[in-house]
Write a protein that holds these residues in place. Sequence first.
Motif, PDB file in Angstrom:
ATOM      1  N   ALA A   1       0.970  -1.191  -0.128  1.00  0.00           N
ATOM      2  CA  ALA A   1      -0.102   0.237  -0.447  1.00  0.00           C
ATOM      3  C   ALA A   1       0.654   1.289  -0.197  1.00  0.00           C
ATOM      4  O   ALA A   1       0.673   2.390  -0.416  1.00  0.00           O
ATOM      5  N   MET A   2       2.068   0.975   0.577  1.00  0.00           N
ATOM      6  CA  MET A   2       3.022   2.030   0.440  1.00  0.00           C
ATOM      7  C   MET A   2       3.665   2.561  -0.662  1.00  0.00           C
ATOM      8  O   MET A   2       3.657   3.358  -1.111  1.00  0.00           O
ATOM      9  N   VAL A   3       3.654   1.500  -1.746  1.00  0.00           N
ATOM     10  CA  VAL A   3       4.102   1.928  -3.403  1.00  0.00           C
ATOM     11  C   VAL A   3       2.590   2.865  -4.085  1.00  0.00           C
ATOM     12  O   VAL A   3       4.766   3.829  -4.479  1.00  0.00           O
ATOM     13  N   PRO A   4       1.840   2.981  -4.288  1.00  0.00           N
ATOM     14  CA  PRO A   4       1.305   4.214  -4.554  1.00  0.00           C
ATOM     15  C   PRO A   4       1.775   5.321  -4.185  1.00  0.00           C
ATOM     16  O   PRO A   4       1.706   6.490  -4.824  1.00  0.00           O
ATOM     17  N   LEU A   5       2.154   5.674  -2.955  1.00  0.00           N
ATOM     18  CA  LEU A   5       2.047   6.510  -2.338  1.00  0.00           C
ATOM     19  C   LEU A   5       4.079   7.254  -2.501  1.00  0.00           C
ATOM     20  O   LEU A   5       4.088   8.253  -2.014  1.00  0.00           O
ATOM     21  N   GLY A   6       4.462   6.449  -2.869  1.00  0.00           N
ATOM     22  CA  GLY A   6       6.387   6.779  -2.927  1.00  0.00           C
ATOM     23  C   GLY A   6       7.234   6.314  -1.930  1.00  0.00           C
ATOM     24  O   GLY A   6       7.824   7.275  -2.377  1.00  0.00           O
ATOM     25  N   TRP A   7       6.618   6.014  -1.242  1.00  0.00           N
ATOM     26  CA  TRP A   7       7.344   4.942   0.077  1.00  0.00           C
ATOM     27  C   TRP A   7       7.813   3.613  -0.726  1.00  0.00           C
ATOM     28  O   TRP A   7       7.327   2.617  -1.057  1.00  0.00           O
ATOM     29  N   PRO A   8       8.895   3.535  -0.237  1.00  0.00           N
ATOM     30  CA  PRO A   8       9.746   2.521  -0.122  1.00  0.00           C
ATOM     31  C   PRO A   8       8.883   1.076   0.722  1.00  0.00           C
ATOM     32  O   PRO A   8       8.241   0.954   1.482  1.00  0.00           O
ATOM     33  N   THR A   9       9.180  -0.462  -0.546  1.00  0.00           N
ATOM     34  CA  THR A   9       8.415  -1.022   0.062  1.00  0.00           C
ATOM     35  C   THR A   9       9.498  -1.666   1.746  1.00  0.00           C
ATOM     36  O   THR A   9       9.067  -3.053   1.563  1.00  0.00           O
ATOM     37  N   ASP A  10      10.418  -1.089   2.349  1.00  0.00           N
ATOM     38  CA  ASP A  10      11.031  -2.102   2.592  1.00  0.00           C
ATOM     39  C   ASP A  10      10.561  -1.752   4.300  1.00  0.00           C
ATOM     40  O   ASP A  10       9.853  -1.181   4.761  1.00  0.00           O
ATOM     41  N   VAL A  11      10.373  -3.117   4.981  1.00  0.00           N
ATOM     42  CA  VAL A  11       9.563  -3.122   5.636  1.00  0.00           C
ATOM     43  C   VAL A  11      10.094  -2.148   7.405  1.00  0.00           C
ATOM     44  O   VAL A  11       9.340  -2.030   8.098  1.00  0.00           O
ATOM     45  N   SER A  12      11.374  -2.045   7.210  1.00  0.00           N
ATOM     46  CA  SER A  12      12.108  -0.611   8.514  1.00  0.00           C
ATOM     47  C   SER A  12      11.023   0.380   8.688  1.00  0.00           C
ATOM     48  O   SER A  12      11.057   1.137   9.643  1.00  0.00           O
ATOM     49  N   VAL A  13      11.246   0.846   7.124  1.00  0.00           N
ATOM     50  CA  VAL A  13      10.045   2.123   7.402  1.00  0.00           C
ATOM     51  C   VAL A  13       8.708   2.126   7.600  1.00  0.00           C
ATOM     52  O   VAL A  13       8.255   3.147   8.265  1.00  0.00           O
ATOM     53  N   ALA A  14       7.902   0.758   7.036  1.00  0.00           N
ATOM     54  CA  ALA A  14       7.143   1.133   7.970  1.00  0.00           C
ATOM     55  C   ALA A  14       6.680   0.842   9.733  1.00  0.00           C
ATOM     56  O   ALA A  14       6.057   1.354   9.721  1.00  0.00           O
ATOM     57  N   ARG A  15       7.967   0.241   9.674  1.00  0.00           N
ATOM     58  CA  ARG A  15       7.627  -0.224  11.150  1.00  0.00           C
ATOM     59  C   ARG A  15       7.822   1.074  12.210  1.00  0.00           C
ATOM     60  O   ARG A  15       8.132   1.362  12.998  1.00  0.00           O
ATOM     61  N   MET A  16       9.039   1.982  10.994  1.00  0.00           N
ATOM     62  CA  MET A  16       9.777   3.627  11.827  1.00  0.00           C
ATOM     63  C   MET A  16       8.140   3.673  11.459  1.00  0.00           C
ATOM     64  O   MET A  16       7.831   5.002  12.900  1.00  0.00           O
ATOM     65  N   LEU A  17       7.512   4.077  11.351  1.00  0.00           N
ATOM     66  CA  LEU A  17       6.295   4.953  10.692  1.00  0.00           C
ATOM     67  C   LEU A  17       5.333   4.301  12.035  1.00  0.00           C
ATOM     68  O   LEU A  17       4.879   5.198  12.336  1.00  0.00           O
TER      69      LEU A  17
END
Length: 136
Positions: free
Chosen positions: A45-61
């Motif tokens: 779901a983060m891909v179309p928003l321009g965020w990387p698919t890296d799990v650590s990014v989602a975790r940090m958010l």
Amino acid sequence: MSISQTTPVSSGALWTGRVLSGLIVLFMIFDGVIKLPPLDVVTQAMVPLGWPTDVSVARMLGIIGLISTALYALPRTSVLGAILLTAYMGGAIATKLRVDSPLFSHTLFGVYLGIILWSGLYLRDPRVRALIPFSR
């Protein structure tokens, strides 16, 4: 107007503030918790928003959202938590604007949450009512 001079709020308004704040806390706990495990649905779901698919990014958010929510839920730090959650929602709004999401349903969703967040805090916290007096 000092806090001691703040007009007391009615029991109904106090409970309305608690319910509004509780809704925000529940929503933000859900939002933060689903970002902690490596769920494919979250990263995709983060891909179309321009965020990387890296799990650590989602975790940090998720961690940032949960810490801000915890601060908002605690009476002593609720104003700091509200400020941090407002900034968090501002980032979401900026992300949605950047990818040209629908205005009223997606982009302004963070504004709607911010209004609920601050309304709940205003109704339950005399410090905020003293800071922002709507009536004299």
